[in-house]
Enzyme design. Structure first.
Site, mmCIF file in Angstrom:
data_model
loop_
_atom_site.group_PDB
_atom_site.id
_atom_site.type_symbol
_atom_site.label_atom_id
_atom_site.label_comp_id
_atom_site.label_asym_id
_atom_site.label_seq_id
_atom_site.Cartn_x
_atom_site.Cartn_y
_atom_site.Cartn_z
ATOM 1 N N ASP A 287 0.809 -1.216 0.000
ATOM 2 C CA ASP A 287 0.000 0.000 0.000
ATOM 3 C C ASP A 287 0.843 1.268 0.000
ATOM 4 O O ASP A 287 0.333 2.355 -0.243
ATOM 5 C CB ASP A 287 -0.924 0.024 1.223
ATOM 6 N N GLY A 422 -5.424 12.926 -0.786
ATOM 7 C CA GLY A 422 -5.288 13.474 -2.133
ATOM 8 C C GLY A 422 -5.601 12.439 -3.191
ATOM 9 O O GLY A 422 -6.195 12.737 -4.232
#
Length: 564
Positions: A287, A422
Site C-alpha cells: 500500500d 489526495g
C-alpha cells in the site's frame, strides 16, 4: 526591520516566557508597555494551557514616560515577589521597553530580594524567540548550578555502587511542538535501557531541580536550538558527556539508543531487537509503494527540518527536493544536511521566499510549519506539519510524540494521510462524470455533495465563466496557463469574482510552452502522485523540440518517448 503578515518566531522575550511558563516556582517580571501583554494568548489559546504564564508586566503607559518608569518596575518586582513567593525570578525588558534603558538587572539587584534573581539581556532587534529561550535557560543554569560547579582539576564523584546510570533531558519548553509527548517517549526509551532521568528542564522543572543538573552522569539534548548552549556549559562545569543525536525516525532512534548505551555502559541489544515501530513494515508494504520517489519540500526549525529530511529520504523513499530553516543560528547544520540531498539550503525567515521556492520546485508533499500549510493549501499540494510555529490543532489531547519508535509511527500516519486523502480526491474527480459518482465528495471534505460537479444532463459552463481550465482569456485562446491556485475569495465565490481568479493565475514564464485546453484536461486525468513528473517531462520534451504549445499529441508523444 521588515513589515510582514506572518512571522516564524516572536521576539526573544517570548522565548524567555516559554522557559518561565514551562517551569514551576519561577516568576518572570517583564518591563513592558501596555499592549505588550499579547503573548499570554499563545499559551492559553494556542497551546491550551490551563493556567496563565507566570509573568508580571509593568504595563507602563505613554503618560508614564514623563515620570520615573524605573520606579514602576521596582514596585512591580516587589509586588510580584510578595504575591507569588517564587523560588527564583527572571527580570528583563520587552522590545519596546528596551528602548528606554531602565536597566531591570540593576534595579532588581538594588531591591536585594531573598531569592535568586536572574537578569536577562535579550537584544530584541537582533535576535528572536528560540535564541531568547536558549539564552534564558543558559543563564538560569549558570546562576543556579554555578555554585556547585567542579573546580579545575576536580574529578566527578563516582556513581554509587548499584545505582543506575542517570541523565538529564534538556531543551523542552512550553509552546514547543509535541515537547510534552517527546519527553514521555524518550523517558520510556531510557527506562527500557536501564537509565534514570534525573531532571527534565526547563519543562516541568523547579529552580531546585535546575540546581541539581550537575548530579546526573550525562545530558541528552532533545532540541539543540533550546538546550545546546546550556549543555555545553554543563559539559565544561561538571564534565558531563552530551548525547546530541535527536531520536526522530527509526534510524535516528536506533543511533540514539546506541549512543546512550555507550555513554551509560549498558547493553542496547534487548531494546533494539524488539519490533516496536511499525513504520518500516508500513514503508515496505504494497500500500505504500506508490509513495516511493515522491518529491518533498522540508522547512521548519533546524532540529525538525534536518530530522524530517532524513526520515523522508531513508525511511519513506521520498526525494528531498528542498530543505530549509528559519533558525539562522543553526544554518551551518542545515546547509550540511542539504548537501547530502544535492539541494541548496533555504535559510530565511521570510515566508514569501519559502512560497517562491515551493512554487519553483513543484513538490508533491510539503513538510513544514503552520505557514507552509497555508502555502501548500494555496498551491493544492498535500502538507503535514513537522515544526513550530503551529496552530491550536497541532497540540492534540492524544499522545502524539515525534521522537522514539512510537514517534516514527506517528510520522508515518501524519505524512501519509494527506497523500492518501489526495488520492481519494483524485479518484473521485476522475470519475466525476460517472452518474454513480458525480454527487460524491472526498470524505475528509464532509458529506455534502459537490454542487459544482456537472451532471450528465447539464449544459457545459459558458466560455466566459471561471472554470478549472483557466481564466477566461486562456479559454478563449484555446490554451491553459500554468496557473497558480485560486485565492480563497475566488474559490469560494467564483461567480462574483472572476477578476480575482484571473489575477491569481499568472502567465506562463517567458519562453515556456503553454498547454492547450484538451492537453491540460488529459493531464488532470493522470494520478496526482505522478502528475507533476508527467508535466515536467512533457514540458521538457516540448522545449527540446521548440514547441510553443503542448497539444494532446505532444502529451502522448512525450509519454511514448519517456516510456521507452
Amino acid at each position: 526591520m521588515q513589515l510582514t503578515l506572518w512571522t516564524y518566531e516572536g521576539p526573544p522575550h517570548v522565548g524567555a516566557m516559554r522557559v518561565a511558563t514551562g517551569m514551576k516556582k519561577l516568576h518572570y517580571v517583564l518591563h513592558a508597555p501596555q499592549g505588550d501583554t499579547y503573548a499570554d494568548l499563545l499559551f492559553t489559546m494556542i497551546e491550551r494551557r490551563d493556567h496563565r504564564p507566570p509573568v508580571t508586566y509593568t504595563t507602563f503607559q505613554a503618560r508614564d514616560l514623563g515620570s520615573d518608569t524605573a520606579e514602576i518596575f521596582k514596585h512591580a518586582l516587589s509586588d510580584a515577589y510578595e504575591r507569588f513567593q517564587p523560588d527564583a525570578m527572571l527580570v528583563g525588558a520587552s522590545c519596546t521597553a528596551e528602548l528606554i534603558q531602565d536597566d531591570p538587572a540593576g534595579l532588581a539587584k538594588a531591591l536585594a530580594l531573598p531569592v535568586p534573581v536572574v537578569p536577562l539581556e535579550l537584544p530584541s532587534y537582533q535576535r528572536k524567540e528560540n535564541w531568547g529561550a536558549s539564552e534564558t535557560f543558559y543563564h538560569l543554569v549558570r546562576a543556579l548550578c554555578g555554585p556547585r560547579a567542579l573546580q579545575p582539576g576536580e574529578e566527578r564523584p563516582a556513581r554509587a555502587e548499584g545505582a543506575r546510570p542517570s541523565c538529564n533531558l534538556l531543551g523542552p519548553t512550553a509552546l514547543g511542538f509535541r515537547h510534552r509527548d517527546d519527553v514521555t517517549e524518550v523517558t520510556r526509551l531510557l527506562d527500557a535501557l536501564g537509565v534514570e532521568v534525573k531532571v527534565v528542564a526547563p519543562l516541568g522543572a523547579t529552580p531546585a531541580d535546575v540546581a541539581r543538573l550537575g548530579e546526573a552522569d550525562f545530558n541528552v539534548v532533545l532540541y539543540p536550538e533550546l538546550g545546546e548552549t546550556a549543555a555545553k556549559w554543563l559539559e565544561r562545569a561538571f564534565r558531563q558527556p552530551v548525547v546530541r543525536t535527536v531520536p526522530i525516525g527509526v534510524g535516528a532512534t536506533k543511533r540514539f539508543v546506541q549512543e546512550v548505551a555507550e555513554i551509560a555502559g549498558v547493553d542496547p541489544a534487548p531494546l533494539l531487537e524488539r519490533e516496536i515501530a511499525r513504520l518500516p513494515w508500513y514503508s515496505r508494504s504494497i500500500d505504500s509503494t506508490y509513495l516511493t520517489g515522491k518529491r518533498v519540500f522540508v522547512f521548519g526549525d533546524a532540529t525538525h527540518a534536518i530530522a524530517a529530511a532524513e526520515v523522508a529520504a531513508d525511511e519513506f523513499g521520498f526525494e528531498v527536493v528542498g530543505l530549509g530553516t528559519y533558525s539562522r543560528e543553526q544554518a551551518r547544520e542545515v546547509r550540511a544536511a542539504a548537501k547530502r540531498y544535492g539541494v541548496e539550503a533555504l535559510i530565511s525567515d521570510d515566508y514569501l521566499e519559502v512560497e517562491d521556492r515551493i512554487a519553483e520546485l513543484h513538490p508533491e508533499l510539503v513538510l513544514g510549519t503552520q505557514m507552509e500549510r497555508h502555502i501548500a493549501k494555496r498551491f493544492g499540494v498535500p502538507c503535514a506539519v513537522i515544526s513550530a510555529p503551529v496552530h491550536v490543532h497541532d497540540y492534540p489531547a492524544r499522545y502524539s510524540p515525534q521522537m522514539g519508535f512510537e514517534g516514527a509511527n506517528v510520522l508515518f500516519d501524519t505524512w501519509v494521510h494527506p497523500l492518501m486523502m489526495g488520492l481519494e480526491e483524485h479518484l473521485l474527480g476522475m470519475f466525476r462524470e460517472d452518474f454513480e459518482f458525480n454527487d460524491h465528495t472526498p470524505s475528509h471534505l464532509g458529506h455534502k455533495p459537490d454542487q459544482s460537479a456537472p451532471r450528465p444532463d447539464e449544459e457545459p459552463a459558458p466560455a466566459n465563466s471561471v472554470a478549472d481550465d483557466g481564466p477566461p482569456a486562456a479559454a478563449e485562446a484555446g490554451v491553459a496557463t500554468l496557473e497558480r491556485p485560486q485565492t480563497d475569495a475566488a474559490a469560494a465565490a467564483p461567480e462574483i469574482a472572476p477578476e480575482i481568479a484571473a489575477e491569481a493565475a499568472p502567465e506562463a514564464p517567458a519562453g515556456a510552452p503553454v498547454w492547450a485546453v484538451e492537453a491540460e484536461k488529459e493531464l488532470k486525468k493522470i494520478p496526482f502522485f505522478v502528475r507533476g513528473k508527467a508535466r515536467r517531462n512533457t514540458e521538457r520534451f516540448a522545449t527540446e523540440r521548440g514547441l510553443t504549445t503542448i497539444t494532446l499529441d505532444t502529451l502522448y508523444d512525450a509519454k511514448a518517448h519517456f516510456g521507452r
